[in-house]
Design an enzyme around this catalytic site. Structure first.
Site, PDB file in Angstrom:
ATOM      1  N   ARG A  26     -68.379 -23.579  29.379  1.00 54.80           N
ATOM      2  CA  ARG A  26     -68.585 -23.633  27.928  1.00 54.80           C
ATOM      3  C   ARG A  26     -67.385 -24.371  27.358  1.00 54.80           C
ATOM      4  O   ARG A  26     -66.263 -24.154  27.798  1.00 54.80           O
ATOM      5  CB  ARG A  26     -68.617 -22.236  27.309  1.00 54.80           C
ATOM      6  N   HIS A  86     -68.922 -20.915  38.238  1.00 55.30           N
ATOM      7  CA  HIS A  86     -68.302 -20.241  37.102  1.00 55.30           C
ATOM      8  C   HIS A  86     -66.794 -20.464  37.090  1.00 55.30           C
ATOM      9  O   HIS A  86     -66.058 -19.801  36.366  1.00 55.30           O
ATOM     10  CB  HIS A  86     -68.629 -18.744  37.153  1.00 55.30           C
ATOM     11  N   TYR A 119     -59.531 -14.570  21.465  1.00 57.67           N
ATOM     12  CA  TYR A 119     -59.109 -13.642  22.506  1.00 57.67           C
ATOM     13  C   TYR A 119     -58.226 -14.367  23.510  1.00 57.67           C
ATOM     14  O   TYR A 119     -58.179 -15.585  23.546  1.00 57.67           O
ATOM     15  CB  TYR A 119     -60.301 -12.978  23.203  1.00 57.67           C
TER      16      TYR A 119
END
Length: 176
Positions: A26, A86, A119
């Site tokens: 992302r 990932h 975060y």
């Protein structure tokens, strides 16, 4: 993000840098990742980007990123049909004194400058030869240019992540 990952990626402007390999799971419009890849490709550097198309809710954006990167001359790979890639990692290869040296970032974040404001992520910057070789082997595997024989330090699924974690837990338990 800008002072860490962003600065790391800006290092590719160095004329002694000959390659950049990275992953996109992302990312955001504001991230320096895609422009850095495009600029590096335009400068004639070897550029590879693994774009994960199974990133839930970001599939369309990642397809658009893929097209833009390919048009700029970046070698784009979409991973595997049976599992997600990932990884959040970047590899910079630089010529130093007649030899090649690798610099690596491995992180928990998505190279997404917007969520990085919300975060904290953890990231490792290293030039450790074993870790850098592991990351290079991982990129070679994902891009179809080789199969990893045995990772030196990295724990990589499906090549021993679980066994490696269990072994480290056993080591800590035995030392306690």
């Amino acid at each position: 993000f800008a002072a860490s990952v962003g600065q790391f990626l800006r290092a590719t402007r160095d004329p002694d840098v000959i390659g950049l390999k990275t992953t996109v799971y992302r990312t955001s419009e504001e991230s320096p990742l895609v422009p850095t890849l495009v600029e590096a490709a335009e400068d004639g550097k070897q550029t590879v980007c693994v774009v994960e198309l199974q990133a839930r809710f970001d599939e369309r954006r990642n397809i658009e990123w893929s097209r833009s990167l390919e048009q700029a001359g970046v070698h784009v790979v979409h991973g595997f049909s049976d599992r997600k890639v990932h990884a959040k990692t970047s590899l910079i290869v630089r010529r130093e004194g007649g030899a090649l040296r690798r610099y690596v970032h491995v992180g928990t974040g998505n190279y997404h400058s917007v969520t990085a404001r919300l975060y904290e992520d953890l990231g490792l910057f290293t030039a450790d030869p074993d870790i850098a070789a592991d990351v290079a082997d991982l990129f070679n595997h994902v891009t179809g240019f080789g199969k990893p024989q045995r990772f030196r330090k990295a724990l990589v699924a499906p090549f021993g992540l679980r066994d490696g974690i269990v072994a480290r837990i056993d080591q800590v338990a035995a030392a306690a």
